[in-house]
Design a protein around this motif. Structure first.
Motif, short mmCIF file in Angstrom:
data_model
loop_
_atom_site.label_atom_id
_atom_site.label_comp_id
_atom_site.label_asym_id
_atom_site.label_seq_id
_atom_site.Cartn_x
_atom_site.Cartn_y
_atom_site.Cartn_z
N PHE A 121 33.20 -3.27 42.48
CA PHE A 121 33.50 -4.07 41.30
C PHE A 121 34.63 -3.47 40.48
N SER A 122 34.82 -2.17 40.59
CA SER A 122 35.79 -1.49 39.74
C SER A 122 37.06 -1.05 40.48
N SER B 295 29.58 -7.09 35.47
CA SER B 295 30.39 -7.40 36.64
C SER B 295 29.74 -8.55 37.41
N SER C 234 35.41 -7.71 38.45
CA SER C 234 35.15 -6.74 37.39
C SER C 234 34.84 -7.46 36.08
#
Length: 635
Positions: free
Chosen positions: A505-506, A435, A449
């Motif tokens: 990040f997700s 990431s 991501s």
């Protein structure tokens, strides 16, 4: 050397009160009074003393609006350092200055609208008596001591203001923060404007008391349960110099390896040094760049040899990518060299290109935290002002290019996005899973991501200062951004609507976002570092395994290498955070002072941490030598 709290206590309250009594003794009496008449009678009890002092302070503060006592720090960091009284009674004010030099006091703000129609940029300044006039901003490095009703700051020297009442102190802090917001963002510090600047999901950045700090506390618990925390973190950790190695030439950058060797990139070539448990030393081979090399010259071609400003280890640390700027004061490059470290030869000169057009890059980094250890790695990431991409040294079919048939082979743009305008990317870094975190000129920090470089999953607002360097922990939970005057530490962890813990990040973090924390130098150390010296290259200690925890943050300021204990930064009950208003700022650090400006300071890989040390050695490079320090715990 470091955040010496004894210096914070040099304003002894008993000394101050005695001076104030003497001050009244010298000014309240008439010219014809005898010395015995002017002398204050000896009090019969401590209660009487306290009551009299309070009465004196009230008298001073009521007679003089915004009354303060002003101190000046002298002696620097020498044993003779002390605070001296600069003004026993003076006053402060916030004034607005315009381009044509006029000043406007706060009392004149009602006429401000008429004046603004004249045009011209204006700023808030802090004036204290006739001695201080300083633009309100982070450069002042203002540090507040609520328990002492006192603020320290830098304005060509180091000053301290002492307030007579708690209300006076709180009024100043609020007004200073409002003026700084207006100077930074160009709008008045109203709740509506703060909402516009930070966004509804990040209003906790403007009002930290309303932010969700539970993630910081959860992180402390996770750290305590980590397998890597078998060695307890102590506040009394010492730095001990282990090795010092002279360089063959002026060191320009430091490339630490996680295997056998590290590399000092200099003016004329690369010095190979050995990695040991207590640092790096023992010169190995020296790889010369080649003939016709001149230091810091403007390269006729971006691929011609000149001082590399960015290096990247690849292929199990047997290859190194060297990227040099095009010259003319620009940081961008149109290509790079690929150096085979084992043979000491440049095997390829690559060009950056997309759709048949040459393009530039300002930075490169590995695909992930541990990617340099992969012997088969052939890709890396690139960043430009408005580009984020992945480069592949193979062709579009995944086949290694026939370098012998191409004078300057072009790297394959494997993935990425060209933004139309306005992103102003400055720096980036990767997590253990690949990431990407990107820092920008406007202070924003964006999280991408591993699947998409087109749209950020999370975009943290800026505090007004450009992000010049960024780093992230291996697990992606923590980010540290570097600005000229402070470091910003961000918690990227949140709980989604299903109760699952994720990182920014997700997934989109929504409004369950913790307020960031700032790492700063105290005013004395900031002044000692010099006005032209700025924070550079803040980084976490280096781990490349799941379950391991980064323990320190290190940054460079001029001749200072500054180290923070990361667990202390995360501890909400830490002494630095007591009675603070606004974003929590940590001033507890250690400083390593060098004889010359520091090129880089970084922790070695976690594998080099020995059993009696909580951390791998710290390596500090100056232009002419490199030193290694181990962190030991006092018994």
């Amino acid at each position: 050397m470091g955040a010496n709290h004894s210096r914070d206590e040099l304003l002894d309250s008993s000394d101050e009160e005695e001076e104030e009594v003497n001050y009244e003794d010298a000014t309240e009496g008439g010219a014809g009074d005898s010395s015995s008449e002017r002398r204050i009678k000896s009090p019969s009890s401590l209660d009487e003393v306290e009551a009299k002092l309070k009465a004196l302070k009230l008298k001073y503060s009521s007679a003089t609006p915004n009354a303060v006592k002003l101190y000046l720090h002298v002696g620097g960091n020498t044993p003779q350092a002390k605070w001296v009284t600069a003004d026993k009674l003076t006053s402060y004010s916030f004034v607005r200055a315009r381009r044509h030099g006029e000043e406007q006091d706060e009392e004149e703000e009602d006429d401000e609208d008429d004046d603004e129609q004249e045009g011209g940029e204006s700023w808030w300044f802090l004036k204290v008596g006739s001695k201080i006039r300083s633009k309100v901003g982070l450069e002042m490095q203002l540090k507040a001591f609520a328990s002492q009703r006192r603020v320290d700051f830098v304005s060509r020297a180091v000053w301290a203001m002492k307030f007579f009442t708690e209300q006076d102190y709180n009024t100043f802090i609020t007004r200073f923060q409002d003026c700084m917001f207006e100077n930074t963002h160009g709008v008045e510090a109203t709740e509506q404007n703060k909402l516009k600047v930070y966004g509804k999901d990040f209003i906790g950045w403007a009002n930290p008391d309303a932010a969700d700090d539970s993630m910081w506390e959860d992180a402390e618990d996770a750290f305590a349960k980590s397998p890597a925390s078998a060695t307890p973190v102590r506040a009394t950790q010492d730095l001990r110099e282990e090795f010092e190695e002279a360089a063959n030439g002026g060191i320009q950058s430091l490339a630490l390896g996680a295997l056998d060797n590290s590399f000092l990139v200099g003016d004329t070539g690369i010095q190979v040094v050995k990695n040991f448990a207590h640092g790096i030393h023992g010169k190995g081979a020296f790889v010369h760049f080649g003939q016709g090399y001149q230091r810091d010259r403007v390269c006729a071609s971006s691929l011609e040899y000149c001082t590399p400003k960015k290096t990247l280890l690849m292929k199990a640390e047997t290859n190194m990518l060297l990227m040099s700027p095009v010259g003319g004061g620009k940081l961008h490059s149109t290509g790079l060299h690929q150096l085979d470290i084992e043979t000491g030869k440049v095997v390829t000169e690559w060009k950056f290109g997309k759709d048949g057009t040459d393009i530039t890059m300002r930075d490169i980094t590995n695909d992930s935290k541990g990617a340099q250890l992969d012997p088969t790695g052939s890709t890396f990431l690139g960043l430009d002002d408005n580009r984020l991409c992945r480069w592949d040294m193979r062709d579009r079919n995944g086949i290694v290019q026939n370098i012998a048939d191409a004078s300057t082979p072009v790297l394959n743009w494997a993935q990425g996005h060209q933004f139309s305008r306005g992103t102003n990317f400055q720096c980036f870094a990767t997590t253990g899973d690949g990431s990407i975190v990107v820092g920008s000129l406007d202070g924003k920090i964006r999280l991408y991501s591993i699947n998409s470089m087109r749209q950020a999953k999370t975009a943290f607002p800026g505090l007004g200062s450009p992000i010049t360097h960024v780093d992230v922990t291996y697990d992606g939970k923590w980010i540290v951004g570097t600005t000229d005057t402070y470091l910003i530490v961000i918690c990227a962890v949140f709980t989604d609507k299903d109760g699952k813990t994720k990182t920014g990040f997700s997934g989109r973090m929504g409004n369950k976002i913790a307020a960031p924390r700032l790492l700063k130098l105290n005013p004395l150390d900031s002044h000692s570092a010099g006005t032209n010296n700025k924070f550079r290259n803040a980084q976490f200690s280096w781990v490349t395994e799941n379950g391991k925890q980064e323990r320190h943050i290190v940054a460079t300021v001029g001749k200072f290498s500054v180290i923070w204990n990361f667990q202390q930064v995360k501890d909400g009950s830490h002494v630095c955070y007591e009675n603070q208003q606004g974003l929590k700022s940590c001033y507890c650090y250690k400083i390593v002072l060098r004889d010359d400006s520091i090129v880089d300071s970084r922790f070695m890989h976690d594998k080099f941490a020995v059993t009696d040390s909580p951390e791998a050695p710290l390596v500090i490079a100056t232009p002419m030598k490199v030193s290694s320090f181990s962190i030991s715990s006092k018994r």
